[in-house]
Design a protein around this motif. Structure first.
Motif, PDB file in Angstrom:
ATOM      1  N   MET A   1     -14.493   2.333  -9.099  1.00 32.99           N
ATOM      2  CA  MET A   1     -13.307   1.528  -9.397  1.00 32.99           C
ATOM      3  C   MET A   1     -13.451   0.142  -8.770  1.00 32.99           C
ATOM      4  SD  MET A   1      -9.299   2.244  -8.397  1.00 32.99           S
ATOM      5  CE  MET A   1      -9.228   3.736  -9.373  1.00 32.99           C
ATOM      6  N   MET A   2     -13.201  -0.876  -9.576  1.00 33.99           N
ATOM      7  CA  MET A   2     -13.298  -2.240  -9.066  1.00 33.99           C
ATOM      8  C   MET A   2     -12.222  -2.498  -8.009  1.00 33.99           C
ATOM      9  SD  MET A   2     -12.924  -5.885 -11.076  1.00 33.99           S
ATOM     10  CE  MET A   2     -14.522  -5.744 -11.879  1.00 33.99           C
ATOM     11  N   LYS A   3     -12.632  -3.169  -6.945  1.00 31.92           N
ATOM     12  CA  LYS A   3     -11.677  -3.535  -5.909  1.00 31.92           C
ATOM     13  C   LYS A   3     -11.020  -4.856  -6.287  1.00 31.92           C
ATOM     14  CE  LYS A   3     -14.193  -1.260  -2.161  1.00 31.92           C
ATOM     15  NZ  LYS A   3     -14.866  -1.447  -0.857  1.00 31.92           N
ATOM     16  N   ARG A   4      -9.712  -4.915  -6.124  1.00 30.69           N
ATOM     17  CA  ARG A   4      -8.963  -6.125  -6.454  1.00 30.69           C
ATOM     18  C   ARG A   4      -8.154  -6.554  -5.240  1.00 30.69           C
ATOM     19  NH1 ARG A   4      -8.689  -2.816 -11.121  1.00 30.69           N
ATOM     20  NH2 ARG A   4      -9.496  -3.839 -12.994  1.00 30.69           N
ATOM     21  N   LEU A   5      -8.295  -7.802  -4.879  1.00 37.48           N
ATOM     22  CA  LEU A   5      -7.610  -8.341  -3.708  1.00 37.48           C
ATOM     23  C   LEU A   5      -6.681  -9.470  -4.140  1.00 37.48           C
ATOM     24  CD1 LEU A   5      -7.220  -8.543  -0.621  1.00 37.48           C
ATOM     25  CD2 LEU A   5      -9.155 -10.132  -0.586  1.00 37.48           C
ATOM     26  N   ILE A   6      -5.408  -9.335  -3.782  1.00 35.62           N
ATOM     27  CA  ILE A   6      -4.418 -10.370  -4.079  1.00 35.62           C
ATOM     28  C   ILE A   6      -4.156 -11.157  -2.801  1.00 35.62           C
ATOM     29  CG2 ILE A   6      -2.099 -10.833  -4.951  1.00 35.62           C
ATOM     30  CD1 ILE A   6      -2.153  -8.065  -6.256  1.00 35.62           C
ATOM     31  N   LEU A   7      -4.357 -12.458  -2.864  1.00 32.80           N
ATOM     32  CA  LEU A   7      -4.102 -13.332  -1.723  1.00 32.80           C
ATOM     33  C   LEU A   7      -2.813 -14.093  -2.009  1.00 32.80           C
ATOM     34  CD1 LEU A   7      -7.486 -13.613  -2.487  1.00 32.80           C
ATOM     35  CD2 LEU A   7      -7.356 -14.177  -0.070  1.00 32.80           C
ATOM     36  N   VAL A   8      -1.796 -13.822  -1.218  1.00 31.15           N
ATOM     37  CA  VAL A   8      -0.445 -14.293  -1.520  1.00 31.15           C
ATOM     38  C   VAL A   8      -0.088 -15.527  -0.694  1.00 31.15           C
ATOM     39  CG1 VAL A   8       1.993 -13.654  -1.640  1.00 31.15           C
ATOM     40  CG2 VAL A   8       0.223 -11.913  -2.012  1.00 31.15           C
ATOM     41  N   ASP A   9       0.296 -16.575  -1.391  1.00 32.75           N
ATOM     42  CA  ASP A   9       0.818 -17.786  -0.755  1.00 32.75           C
ATOM     43  C   ASP A   9       2.311 -17.563  -0.515  1.00 32.75           C
ATOM     44  OD1 ASP A   9       1.712 -20.265  -0.009  1.00 32.75           O
ATOM     45  OD2 ASP A   9       0.833 -21.348  -1.701  1.00 32.75           O
ATOM     46  N   TYR A  10       2.653 -17.051   0.659  1.00 31.80           N
ATOM     47  CA  TYR A  10       4.036 -16.640   0.928  1.00 31.80           C
ATOM     48  C   TYR A  10       4.980 -17.831   1.051  1.00 31.80           C
ATOM     49  CZ  TYR A  10       7.672 -13.517   2.742  1.00 31.80           C
ATOM     50  OH  TYR A  10       8.827 -12.785   2.911  1.00 31.80           O
ATOM     51  N   GLU A  11       4.439 -19.025   1.178  1.00 32.58           N
ATOM     52  CA  GLU A  11       5.299 -20.203   1.278  1.00 32.58           C
ATOM     53  C   GLU A  11       5.968 -20.530  -0.055  1.00 32.58           C
ATOM     54  OE1 GLU A  11       3.499 -22.811   4.979  1.00 32.58           O
ATOM     55  OE2 GLU A  11       2.820 -23.290   2.952  1.00 32.58           O
ATOM     56  N   ASN A  12       5.382 -20.094  -1.171  1.00 26.75           N
ATOM     57  CA  ASN A  12       6.069 -20.331  -2.446  1.00 26.75           C
ATOM     58  C   ASN A  12       6.208 -19.080  -3.302  1.00 26.75           C
ATOM     59  OD1 ASN A  12       3.644 -20.023  -4.020  1.00 26.75           O
ATOM     60  ND2 ASN A  12       3.127 -22.165  -3.639  1.00 26.75           N
ATOM     61  N   ILE A  13       5.785 -17.933  -2.764  1.00 25.75           N
ATOM     62  CA  ILE A  13       6.030 -16.648  -3.427  1.00 25.75           C
ATOM     63  C   ILE A  13       6.774 -15.777  -2.426  1.00 25.75           C
ATOM     64  CG2 ILE A  13       5.030 -14.589  -4.462  1.00 25.75           C
ATOM     65  CD1 ILE A  13       4.593 -17.008  -6.186  1.00 25.75           C
ATOM     66  N   GLY A  14       8.066 -15.587  -2.646  1.00 27.71           N
ATOM     67  CA  GLY A  14       8.900 -14.948  -1.629  1.00 27.71           C
ATOM     68  C   GLY A  14       8.802 -13.447  -1.524  1.00 27.71           C
ATOM     69  N   LYS A  15       8.467 -12.761  -2.634  1.00 29.36           N
ATOM     70  CA  LYS A  15       8.466 -11.299  -2.608  1.00 29.36           C
ATOM     71  C   LYS A  15       7.237 -10.767  -3.328  1.00 29.36           C
ATOM     72  CE  LYS A  15      13.494 -10.728  -2.453  1.00 29.36           C
ATOM     73  NZ  LYS A  15      14.689 -10.152  -3.115  1.00 29.36           N
ATOM     74  N   ILE A  16       6.783  -9.609  -2.881  1.00 25.23           N
ATOM     75  CA  ILE A  16       5.656  -8.951  -3.539  1.00 25.23           C
ATOM     76  C   ILE A  16       5.885  -7.448  -3.514  1.00 25.23           C
ATOM     77  CG2 ILE A  16       4.347  -9.029  -1.372  1.00 25.23           C
ATOM     78  CD1 ILE A  16       1.795  -9.010  -3.086  1.00 25.23           C
ATOM     79  N   ASP A  17       5.669  -6.818  -4.653  1.00 25.28           N
ATOM     80  CA  ASP A  17       5.862  -5.376  -4.788  1.00 25.28           C
ATOM     81  C   ASP A  17       4.667  -4.809  -5.547  1.00 25.28           C
ATOM     82  OD1 ASP A  17       6.694  -2.803  -5.124  1.00 25.28           O
ATOM     83  OD2 ASP A  17       8.340  -3.255  -6.493  1.00 25.28           O
ATOM     84  N   LEU A  18       3.831  -4.054  -4.845  1.00 26.69           N
ATOM     85  CA  LEU A  18       2.633  -3.492  -5.463  1.00 26.69           C
ATOM     86  C   LEU A  18       2.882  -2.154  -6.143  1.00 26.69           C
ATOM     87  CD1 LEU A  18      -0.119  -4.181  -2.746  1.00 26.69           C
ATOM     88  CD2 LEU A  18       0.566  -5.619  -4.664  1.00 26.69           C
ATOM     89  N   SER A  19       4.126  -1.700  -6.166  1.00 25.45           N
ATOM     90  CA  SER A  19       4.410  -0.351  -6.656  1.00 25.45           C
ATOM     91  C   SER A  19       4.053  -0.153  -8.128  1.00 25.45           C
ATOM     92  CB  SER A  19       5.889  -0.010  -6.435  1.00 25.45           C
ATOM     93  OG  SER A  19       6.730  -0.894  -7.164  1.00 25.45           O
ATOM     94  N   LEU A  20       4.050  -1.229  -8.921  1.00 26.82           N
ATOM     95  CA  LEU A  20       3.726  -1.101 -10.342  1.00 26.82           C
ATOM     96  C   LEU A  20       2.234  -1.252 -10.620  1.00 26.82           C
ATOM     97  CD1 LEU A  20       6.658  -3.081 -12.017  1.00 26.82           C
ATOM     98  CD2 LEU A  20       6.398  -0.614 -11.757  1.00 26.82           C
ATOM     99  N   LEU A  21       1.443  -1.532  -9.579  1.00 28.24           N
ATOM    100  CA  LEU A  21       0.008  -1.719  -9.754  1.00 28.24           C
ATOM    101  C   LEU A  21      -0.747  -0.496  -9.248  1.00 28.24           C
ATOM    102  CD1 LEU A  21      -0.319  -5.414  -8.516  1.00 28.24           C
ATOM    103  CD2 LEU A  21       0.043  -4.592 -10.849  1.00 28.24           C
ATOM    104  N   ASP A  22      -1.915  -0.238  -9.827  1.00 29.47           N
ATOM    105  CA  ASP A  22      -2.676   0.939  -9.414  1.00 29.47           C
ATOM    106  C   ASP A  22      -3.308   0.725  -8.040  1.00 29.47           C
ATOM    107  OD1 ASP A  22      -5.398  -0.199  -9.633  1.00 29.47           O
ATOM    108  OD2 ASP A  22      -4.989  -0.259 -11.782  1.00 29.47           O
ATOM    109  N   ILE A  23      -3.916   1.788  -7.526  1.00 24.67           N
ATOM    110  CA  ILE A  23      -4.394   1.774  -6.138  1.00 24.67           C
ATOM    111  C   ILE A  23      -5.626   0.901  -5.933  1.00 24.67           C
ATOM    112  CG2 ILE A  23      -3.430   4.042  -5.637  1.00 24.67           C
ATOM    113  CD1 ILE A  23      -6.227   5.212  -6.024  1.00 24.67           C
TER     114      ILE A  23
END
Length: 220
Positions: A1-23
């Motif tokens: 399975m390919m590894k996927r990394l999300i790098l979040v700019d929290y200064e302009n993205i206030g919320k993140i919810d990984l519940s709808l994404l696979d493991i």
């Protein structure tokens, strides 16, 4: 399975919810020097929501300081694990030239402005079919029936007020306990407003009280 990394700019993205994404997805949230970690991440009762998330606190203050940290981590990730797909979650288009350069050299990366761009279309349609589960506060489809109302498991607030008759204060065990205390009110400290007040019509969940005032306020 390919590894996927999300790098979040929290200064302009206030919320993140990984519940709808696979493991296969995990995330690093880069938090600005003047920002605080999400409240839910600091609570033991809700910290499990961030099991696939790491936080990187930026110590210095300066223009584009957080962006440079993300750029550095991109390079380090590709050096160690070049097969990783990296996704920058930010509304800042300044990342685009760097990402285009990395893709040109055989790496896989892109920028998205909203996490929903990664959700499969079928999943998006499924979520749209159940609007009654959408929270009025955070907009997530995480509401469940609780005490006759709608309670959001993501932000911990009531989207729709609970039924008064179903509140813990109306239960027989509570009434018996009240009698043993001389008929006085049950006092407690609200986890939301920190007021020490009468919890007669409050809400108790996962070891924390919400006072009647906060229940009404958070249900608006």
């Amino acid at each position: 399975m390919m590894k996927r990394l999300i790098l979040v700019d929290y200064e302009n993205i206030g919320k993140i919810d990984l519940s709808l994404l696979d493991i296969s997805y995990r995330a690093i949230i880069f938090v600005g020097a003047m920002q605080q970690l999400p409240k839910a991440a600091r609570r033991d009762s809700t910290a499990h929501r961030f099991s696939r998330v790491d936080f990187q606190k930026i110590e210095g203050v300066g223009k584009n300081a957080l962006d440079f940290h993300i750029a550095f981590h991109l390079g380090r990730t590709f050096e160690i694990a070049p097969e990783t797909e990296c996704i920058v979650l930010s509304k800042d288009k300044g990342f685009d030239p760097l990402l285009a350069y990395l893709n040109k050299h055989g790496l896989t990366c892109k920028r998205i402005a909203a996490l929903e761009e990664l959700v499969p279309q079928k999943m998006t349609e499924l979520v749209q079919q159940v609007p009654e589960s959408t929270c009025n506060h955070c907009g997530r489809g995480s509401c469940i029936e609780h005490l006759g109302g709608k309670w959001c498991s993501y932000c911990g607030q009531f989207s729709h007020s609970p039924e008064q008759q179903q509140l813990p204060s109306r239960s027989i065990p509570y009434s018996e306990n009240r009698d043993t205390n001389g008929g006085g009110p049950r006092m407690g400290t609200c986890a939301w407003c920190s007021q020490h007040t009468d919890m007669s019509d409050g809400f108790f969940d996962e070891g924390e009280w919400m006072c009647p005032g906060c229940i009404i306020e958070n249900a608006r």
